[in-house]
Design an enzyme around this catalytic site. Structure first.
Site, PDB file in Angstrom:
ATOM      1  N   SER A 143      37.469  39.083  37.043  1.00  0.00           N
ATOM      2  CA  SER A 143      37.531  40.208  36.115  1.00  0.00           C
ATOM      3  C   SER A 143      36.373  40.119  35.103  1.00  0.00           C
ATOM      4  CB  SER A 143      38.908  40.214  35.445  1.00  0.00           C
ATOM      5  OG  SER A 143      39.217  41.467  34.911  1.00  0.00           O
ATOM      6  N   ASP A 304      43.191  46.267  44.105  1.00  0.00           N
ATOM      7  CA  ASP A 304      42.821  46.394  42.689  1.00  0.00           C
ATOM      8  C   ASP A 304      42.612  47.867  42.323  1.00  0.00           C
ATOM      9  OD1 ASP A 304      41.513  46.169  40.143  1.00  0.00           O
ATOM     10  OD2 ASP A 304      40.791  44.184  40.700  1.00  0.00           O
ATOM     11  N   HIS A 333      45.193  43.838  40.666  1.00  0.00           N
ATOM     12  CA  HIS A 333      44.309  43.036  39.805  1.00  0.00           C
ATOM     13  C   HIS A 333      45.000  41.768  39.307  1.00  0.00           C
ATOM     14  CE1 HIS A 333      40.605  42.603  37.518  1.00  0.00           C
ATOM     15  NE2 HIS A 333      41.327  42.201  36.495  1.00  0.00           N
TER      16      HIS A 333
END
Lengths: 359, 359
Positions: A143, A304, A333
């Site tokens: 991320s 995601d 995610h």
């Protein structure tokens, strides 16, 4: 005076060391007179300092998840083989942050804007000055950690031998900017946030709750909720489990985000929105990614919702020799939290393959 | 006294008729003493009343989009062939709603909870009593309109010959519940909402803005934003266009949702969260969908982020003889607005095929 927040203590996150790199000038013009980075290391640096791995952290994250989910003997990130430094990003609540600084000129609402590039420059300086590390066998992050991984590979091509950005992009895209804004607005719309000048993070409980609730929708997928996958997740706090999806939301996402510092989340959010390696090449993304010499595995999570593969693959295709290693998690995610053995096995397999490549 | 809101006038939405069906008892126990439904009709009812089509509306929507995007001579929804009644859902700002009722006992914060089943019962009553319609050639609706379409098919199997739920599910799922909650919380967290007792919708501008901004993230896709598809969309208000994605957000999503009534959105949101045809069969979804006798085309939008095909297809498989007709729009759920000729062509083709099937 710094605000007390037990979430960010070694008791809350596992052991770490605060290392000062002194005065640090930020890309946006601010200055942190005494920048301290919270570093957790695993394993031993070998004599020629060739076994170092750097892991930058994600939004709201710390070294704790890396320690608990990704690092271990016999794993790809093996402390028996590697010296692994997880460096908490600036403003994450552990490293110098709005609520924990003793410098009143940057405390709370006065905290300066920080860029992904600032984090990477600070990490490079720390690894070089404090540990004498000039080359990294691997940079890996998820991320916002992927944003920093890309930045490392573009900014320090001679220092990064391998790069593994997981569930993130090199250049932030408009949808992601707008998504992050909804997270930030959930906090700043709470009157108790008070322009960043609150007395305790718990004052901003309502804003933090709304922030967490938006995460529950975008960080976790329709299938995660539909299949009640949460039934298999152990409680964060003993005795505080869940029988319904509303209780999971209460005692998982809302509970954990509710412990955090609002200004820390906002500092990271602002940074996240503007992650962009093309800042190094006058806006030319192809030039930035084309300059990467690290052997790179681009590792999106298929499900995601805000860093989808369709945004990661075009970047992978701009990086010389980069390979795509798709990860899978029903959580989307938040698969990053390692809910599924199959997910961590995929990560381990990819990182093992990457580390085995001679560069 | 009703609040003035020009957005909901015939000038704002196109002509409609307010038709009272009298006292109406709601499933949750409330009563609307004089339920008025805002109905827009297109075409002429034939002598044997066999050419009627009913279109229920979506969250925040009205008959206007159906008139502008879906209905027209030579189209599948052809007023030269069919008598098409678009019936605005209860609480949508046109039909009896918190801000427009003259009954103080249900005004504003006192507005009773309304269920999808209430809308469908009210629509059935109106079509029967006011137009003498006992059978519908087609019920078609998008999003919350799909919820009502499924409810029609389950509740009145003898009356619905064909059904076309677009971009919606028969049973709302947890992710969707949580998503809708973030939309509602964005409004109710605005202190100016004041528990539903505001003097003008514009008082709640900040909450409406946050509500709109969450829509911009979930209603529109990463690809919509990345490709700058918005450049091809004409301005809502002449002279108020956009050169950047932030301006599009300001002058499209925020502008249009900002005109709406907060309590209307909350009434619809509560209803949306609880849409579930299995309420008719003691919670047995397979029994509810298995009872459908209408020829049904299930029509998800492939890129939809909160009513994704993977949630629609399992329902389609429970409906005897139902077919899947996948729609495509880079806008995702907001593809419903008909930004792309390719999308409206897909809808027209599917509805034409469906209407051509003898039942």
């Amino acid at each position: 005076m710094p605000l007390q927040n037990d979430f960010y203590t070694p008791e809350g996150q596992g052991a770490y060391e605060l290392i000062s790199i002194g005065r640090f000038e930020l890309e946006e013009g601010g200055v942190i007179e005494d920048l301290r980075l919270a570093v957790a290391t695993y394993g031993t640096l070998n004599e020629d300092k060739s076994n170092a791995i750097c892991i930058p952290t994600w939004f709201s994250g710390t070294h704790a998840t890396w320690e608990q989910v990704y690092i271990g003997s016999g794993r790809a990130l093996d402390p028996d083989k590697y010296f692994i430094a997880v460096i908490n990003q600036i403003g994450n609540g552990l490293s110098t942050s709005p609520h924990n600084t003793e410098d009143p000129s940057i405390a709370m609402s006065k905290f300066p804007h920080v860029r992904i590039g600032d984090d990477v420059r600070a990490q490079e300086q720390l690894l070089r000055e404090h540990f004498g590390i000039e080359r990294l066998a691997l940079v890996v992050g998820g991320s916002m950690g992927a944003q920093q991984t890309y930045e490392w590979a573009v900014r320090f091509p001679d220092k990064v031998l391998r790069a593994a950005p997981i569930a993130g992009t090199a250049q932030n895209l408009p949808h992601d900017f707008l998504y992050t804004q909804t997270l930030m607005d959930a906090i700043t719309s709470d009157p108790a946030w008070n322009g960043g000048e609150y007395a305790a993070n718990t004052d901003v409980a309502a804003g933090l709750r709304r922030h967490a609730d938006i995460w529950a929708v975008m960080g976790l997928t329709t299938d995660f909720w539909k299949t009640e996958f949460w039934r298999d997740i152990p409680p964060l706090v003993e005795g505080l489990g869940w029988e319904t999806f509303e209780e999971f939301q209460q005692n998982f996402t809302a509970l954990i985000f509710g412990m955090m510092d609002p200004n820390a989340l906002l500092s990271m959010g602002w940074k996240w929105q503007r992650g962009d390696v093309a800042r190094n090449t006058n806006g030319d993304l192809a030039a930035a990614l084309g300059s990467i010499t690290a052997k790179t595995f681009v590792m999106p999570i298929e499900q995601d919702m805000f860093f989808p593969p369709r945004d990661c693959i075009p970047e992978q295709e701009m990086i010389p020799g980069a390979e795509l290693r798709m990860l899978h998690s029903i959580a989307g995610h938040f698969g990053l939290f390692g809910f599924e053995p199959s997910y961590t096995a995929e990560v381990d397999a990819a990182l093992s393959d990457l580390l085995a490549i001679e560069v």
